[in-house]
Design a protein around this motif. Structure first.
Motif, short mmCIF file in Angstrom:
data_model
loop_
_atom_site.label_atom_id
_atom_site.label_comp_id
_atom_site.label_asym_id
_atom_site.label_seq_id
_atom_site.Cartn_x
_atom_site.Cartn_y
_atom_site.Cartn_z
N ALA A 53 0.81 -1.22 0.00
CA ALA A 53 0.00 0.00 0.00
C ALA A 53 0.85 1.27 0.00
O ALA A 53 0.29 2.37 0.00
CB ALA A 53 -0.94 0.00 1.21
N GLY A 54 2.17 1.13 0.01
CA GLY A 54 3.03 2.31 0.00
C GLY A 54 2.93 3.13 1.28
O GLY A 54 3.08 4.35 1.25
N LEU A 55 2.68 2.46 2.40
CA LEU A 55 2.50 3.17 3.67
C LEU A 55 3.84 3.49 4.30
O LEU A 55 4.70 2.61 4.43
CB LEU A 55 1.68 2.32 4.65
N GLU A 56 3.99 4.73 4.70
CA GLU A 56 5.18 5.13 5.44
C GLU A 56 4.76 5.65 6.81
O GLU A 56 4.82 4.94 7.78
CB GLU A 56 5.99 6.13 4.63
N ARG A 57 4.32 6.87 6.87
CA ARG A 57 3.94 7.44 8.17
C ARG A 57 2.51 7.99 8.18
O ARG A 57 1.69 7.59 8.97
CB ARG A 57 4.94 8.52 8.56
#
Length: 143
Positions: free
Chosen positions: A97-101
């Motif tokens: 999902a391209g989740l970082e912060r």
């Protein structure tokens, strides 16, 4: 039912603090898995079990159904929120999902969706005008 949009942050360990309004429905366990448009779906355990039973009805001879089930179930992770309402989002799913912060947690009726915040904002920018201008029934019998 899950409604609304929330914008929490993932912590350094990849944990999500569930919105307070969603916690009661997820206390007994949840499943996080890949969703469409590169978001993650979060289901209460009972809803996930119901969906799995429906998936099992698809014939094994249907390649498209097998492919969908493999991708959907192979990335699924059952989680139990801790006392602070946090759940760990597995690295495989964060990458998908391209989740970082910065994230968007949206209520989508029977499920919660977890998006990268920028991706969610771009998605809304793209689809909201069509939603506002919709002239035909998308959900027959509902609107």
């Amino acid at each position: 039912m899950f409604l609304g949009t929330h914008t929490p942050r993932l912590d350094d360990k990849g944990r999500l603090i569930l919105p307070a309004r969603f916690r009661d429905q997820l206390l007994d366990g949840l499943v996080i898995t890949r969703g469409q448009e590169r978001c993650l779906y979060i289901f209460p355990m009972q809803e996930f079990q119901r969906m799995h039973e429906e998936m099992r009805q698809a014939p094994l001879t249907n390649k498209e159904a097998r492919d969908y089930q493999r991708v959907f179930l192979s990335g699924a992770s059952s989680e139990l929120p801790d006392k602070q309402g946090r759940v760990t989002v597995p690295p495989l799913l964060r990458t998908y999902a391209g989740l970082e912060r910065d994230v968007a947690v949206i209520g989508a009726g029977a499920r919660v969706e977890l998006w990268d915040l920028r991706t969610w904002e771009s998605y809304l920018d793209e689809v909201e005008p069509a939603f506002a201008d919709r002239r035909e029934e998308v959900l027959p019998g509902v609107l």
